[in-house]
Write an enzyme that holds these catalytic residues in place. Structure first.
Site, mmCIF file in Angstrom:
data_model
loop_
_atom_site.group_PDB
_atom_site.id
_atom_site.type_symbol
_atom_site.label_atom_id
_atom_site.label_comp_id
_atom_site.label_asym_id
_atom_site.label_seq_id
_atom_site.Cartn_x
_atom_site.Cartn_y
_atom_site.Cartn_z
ATOM 1 N N CYS A 84 -2.389 9.200 2.669
ATOM 2 C CA CYS A 84 -2.106 8.630 1.343
ATOM 3 C C CYS A 84 -3.233 8.943 0.366
ATOM 4 C CB CYS A 84 -1.887 7.136 1.468
ATOM 5 S SG CYS A 84 -3.193 6.326 2.372
ATOM 6 N N GLU A 129 0.888 -1.169 0.000
ATOM 7 C CA GLU A 129 0.000 0.000 0.000
ATOM 8 C C GLU A 129 0.923 1.215 0.000
ATOM 9 O OE1 GLU A 129 -3.145 -0.213 -0.273
ATOM 10 O OE2 GLU A 129 -3.645 -2.244 0.367
HETATM 11 P P1 NAD Z 1 8.610 4.754 4.455
HETATM 12 O O1 NAD Z 1 8.567 3.936 3.227
HETATM 13 O O2 NAD Z 1 9.762 5.656 4.658
HETATM 14 O O3 NAD Z 1 8.558 3.827 5.761
HETATM 15 C C1 NAD Z 1 7.502 2.935 5.990
HETATM 16 C C2 NAD Z 1 7.976 1.817 6.888
HETATM 17 O O4 NAD Z 1 8.957 1.047 6.205
HETATM 18 C C3 NAD Z 1 8.640 2.286 8.176
HETATM 19 O O5 NAD Z 1 8.231 1.435 9.218
HETATM 20 C C4 NAD Z 1 10.124 2.105 7.887
HETATM 21 O O6 NAD Z 1 10.919 1.908 9.029
HETATM 22 C C5 NAD Z 1 10.096 0.871 7.014
HETATM 23 N N1 NAD Z 1 11.262 0.705 6.129
HETATM 24 C C6 NAD Z 1 12.070 1.654 5.607
HETATM 25 N N2 NAD Z 1 12.992 1.089 4.812
HETATM 26 C C7 NAD Z 1 12.764 -0.239 4.820
HETATM 27 C C8 NAD Z 1 13.370 -1.362 4.172
HETATM 28 N N3 NAD Z 1 14.417 -1.213 3.340
HETATM 29 N N4 NAD Z 1 12.868 -2.591 4.379
HETATM 30 C C9 NAD Z 1 11.806 -2.760 5.202
HETATM 31 N N5 NAD Z 1 11.197 -1.737 5.851
HETATM 32 C C10 NAD Z 1 11.663 -0.493 5.655
HETATM 33 O O7 NAD Z 1 7.235 5.556 4.496
HETATM 34 P P2 NAD Z 1 6.784 6.641 5.570
HETATM 35 O O8 NAD Z 1 7.547 7.891 5.304
HETATM 36 O O9 NAD Z 1 6.823 6.037 6.925
HETATM 37 O O10 NAD Z 1 5.245 6.835 5.180
HETATM 38 C C11 NAD Z 1 4.797 7.747 4.250
HETATM 39 C C12 NAD Z 1 4.445 7.038 2.962
HETATM 40 O O11 NAD Z 1 3.481 6.025 3.218
HETATM 41 C C13 NAD Z 1 3.796 7.944 1.940
HETATM 42 O O12 NAD Z 1 4.359 7.701 0.686
HETATM 43 C C14 NAD Z 1 2.342 7.533 1.960
HETATM 44 O O13 NAD Z 1 1.636 7.769 0.781
HETATM 45 C C15 NAD Z 1 2.461 6.081 2.234
HETATM 46 N N6 NAD Z 1 1.205 5.587 2.762
HETATM 47 C C16 NAD Z 1 0.433 4.787 1.980
HETATM 48 C C17 NAD Z 1 -0.804 4.344 2.443
HETATM 49 C C18 NAD Z 1 -1.689 3.474 1.605
HETATM 50 O O14 NAD Z 1 -2.623 2.924 2.165
HETATM 51 N N7 NAD Z 1 -1.476 3.344 0.321
HETATM 52 C C19 NAD Z 1 -1.221 4.704 3.722
HETATM 53 C C20 NAD Z 1 -0.407 5.522 4.476
HETATM 54 C C21 NAD Z 1 0.805 5.945 4.012
#
Ligand code: NAD
Length: 527
Positions: free
Chosen positions: A268, A234
């Site tokens: 999002c 997502e």
């Molecule tokens: P992010 O991708 O930076 O981090 C998300 C999670 O992934 C965190 O827990 C982080 O620690 C982890 N992570 C980071 N690198 C990783 C790796 N290499 N392997 C495994 N895990 C890893 O995102 P964010 O800044 O926390 O969130 C914002 C983003 O989330 C925005 O792009 C937003 O659109 C998206 N989002 C999407 C939805 C949806 O339902 N489509 C909902 C909410 C947020």
């Protein structure tokens, strides 16, 4: 010394707590504990598992105020939104599961074609095993717990890794699991940053449910592909709002303001691009600027707009606004980035931009901040083209009094969900699937499909007639002709039941012929 995550309130700068990180070396143990817990958990009747979910729901309602305050402080969001968009969706998910999961997880009887007469077919919904849930910071409770609850109901053990920016929500999830009396190992919360997430994916969970940025989603998908681990991703969005000239103006303006500025735009599925038909464009913008001017930013129970949870996100929003201004956009409301307030709270005042176009990052990339860029369009065709001119495809909204047009436009939008006459809310209906197209993700959750997503779909077929030898078994002697007749009778322009029965009967007779006795032991070779 053990590493810690500092939980700092983005709205006040106050250090809430220091949360110990899960050391990377502990990952194998976490997986082992989950596997042990899963065995016993999956053996429980579904109704018993749902009993735990019910207890968790009641515990959350009992401590609703504390949880909302905790999430609000953790993410810097206003308390109303902590209740409405974190706690409430979780409770709604509990209700959906309590009411529907038992039926949805029952083996599903399916038809068996006539060709396989005498058999019964069904699908079993078995748990996948250990489900890893990696979540972001914007709705820390909802985006961790909703998939966790679905996975638990289906009989999986769950490992949740919340965002390193909102560790206190992880602490609350653990407390709620304890309050519900969940057996050991069934729901574990691990705390850490991306390196911990990556180590968990490498540790071979049976399913990865990821919510976060498209960039991280791609990385996870590559790692998971190596190991053939199924995933749901997502990811980000850049949702368009299409306002036609016949839309109720006041409602559309207020809808745009809420849809774009809710959770300070860190949503999002927030409205990231507003397209308004040219004949009402000026009136729409003038009124929108007035409405935005009435909002209160802060952190108390009556505030409308909260803080920015992530420092990195502030830089992205600033870059997008500066890029737009450099390319000719006009700031119709709010201060220039140079005049944004500085600490201790991390706030960006709401901004309205006009004179924007698709050459600007603010119209192409995910901004994730309290900014409303508004652009005019002329025809329905233009509106659809502008909406679809985007790498993302998460959600969209269409605003018009013309029902036929609304549905026609909705059908042409390249995204996972469309709301007509409102924005965002479809995510709250657990009977609807939720997920994105294009760079917004892979797969869907919520609803019946969202529960079965956490299952291995297993096909079972049972022979119920006491036939000693099947028509498709050896020997093939005498079967070629009747088989061709059967093909013609069953798959020609129309089905001929009499011919089908005749051919089938001859196949049956051929298969009942006594097995020839070999003169010598060993296979009969071509002569
Ligand atoms: P992010 O991708 O930076 O981090 C998300 C999670 O992934 C965190 O827990 C982080 O620690 C982890 N992570 C980071 N690198 C990783 C790796 N290499 N392997 C495994 N895990 C890893 O995102 P964010 O800044 O926390 O969130 C914002 C983003 O989330 C925005 O792009 C937003 O659109 C998206 N989002 C999407 C939805 C949806 O339902 N489509 C909902 C909410 C947020």
């Amino acid at each position: 010394m053990a590493q810690v995550l500092q939980a700092v309130c983005p709205a006040t700068g106050r250090l809430i707590s220091e949360v110990p990180c899960t050391p990377l070396e502990r990952v194998p143990q976490v997986m082992q504990v989950a596997r042990r817990g899963q065995g016993e958990w999956s053996a429980l009747p579904v109704a018993t598992r749902l009993g735990y979910i019910r207890r968790m729901r009641l515990a959350m309602v009992e401590r609703a105020d504390e949880i909302a305050s905790g999430v609000s402080e953790d993410a810097g969001k206003v308390p109303v939104e902590a209740v409405a968009s974190d706690l409430l969706p979780v409770l709604e998910a509990c209700r959906f599961l309590e009411e529907h999961a038992e039926k949805l997880l029952r083996p599903t009887r399916v038809p068996t074609p006539l060709l396989l007469v005498g058999r019964k077919s069904w699908v079993e919904w078995r748990p996948r095993g250990v489900v890893l849930i990696i979540s972001p910071w914007n709705f820390p409770l909802q985006l961790s717990l909703v998939p966790a609850l679905y996975a638990l109901a289906a009989g999986n053990a769950v490992v949740v890794k919340p965002s390193e920016l909102t560790p206190m929500t992880g602490v609350w999830i653990e407390r709620m699991a304890q309050a519900a009396g969940l057996p050991e190992g069934v729901l574990q919360v691990v705390q850490g940053a991306g390196d911990l997430g990556a180590a968990l994916v490498r540790a071979r969970p049976d399913f990865v449910f990821f919510t976060g940025s498209t960039r991280t989603g791609r990385r996870i998908q590559m790692e998971a592909a190596e190991q053939l681990i199924p995933t749901v991703l997502e990811l980000g969005g850049k949702d368009p709002m299409l306002v036609f000239a016949d839309a109720p103006l006041e409602r559309a303006v207020e809808g745009a303001v809420w849809g774009g500025l809710f959770n300070s735009g860190q949503v999002c599925v927030s409205v990231e691009r507003v397209y308004v038909q040219r004949s009402i464009y000026d009136a729409f913008v003038d009124r929108l600027v007035q409405v935005v001017g009435t909002l209160r930013q802060g952190y108390d129970a009556d505030a409308d707009l909260g803080a920015m949870t992530s420092p990195a996100q502030v830089d992205i929003v600033r870059d997008h606004v500066l890029d737009a201004l450099a390319r000719g956009a006009r700031l119709r409301y709010g201060p220039h980035p140079d005049a944004w307030p500085s600490g201790p709270g991390r706030f960006i005042p709401p901004l309205v931009l006009t004179d924007v176009d698709h050459s600007m990052r603010i119209m192409r990339e995910e901004t994730f901040g309290p900014v409303l860029p508004i652009m005019p369009f002329d025809t329905e065709e233009d509106a659809v083209a502008l909406a679809n001119d985007c790498v993302y495809g998460l959600a969209a909204s269409v605003w018009t009094r013309d029902k036929a047009r609304a549905e026609r436009v909705a059908r042409r939008l390249e995204c996972g969900s469309v709301v007509i006459g409102d924005a965002i809310v479809s995510i709250l209906n657990h009977h609807l699937p939720y997920g994105g197209e294009k760079d917004s993700g892979l797969g869907r959750y919520h609803g019946p499909g969202g529960l079965r997503l956490f299952c291995r779909e297993t096909a079972v077929m049972e022979q119920r007639l006491p036939a000693t030898r099947e028509v498709h078994w050896f020997p093939y002697q005498g079967k070629y002709g009747p088989l061709l007749d059967l093909v013609r009778a069953a798959y020609g322009p129309r089905r001929r039941w009499g011919a089908f029965a005749g051919a089938y009967f001859r196949l049956l007779r051929a298969s009942r012929a006594p097995q020839p006795t070999p003169k010598e032991p060993g296979p009969r070779l071509p002569t």
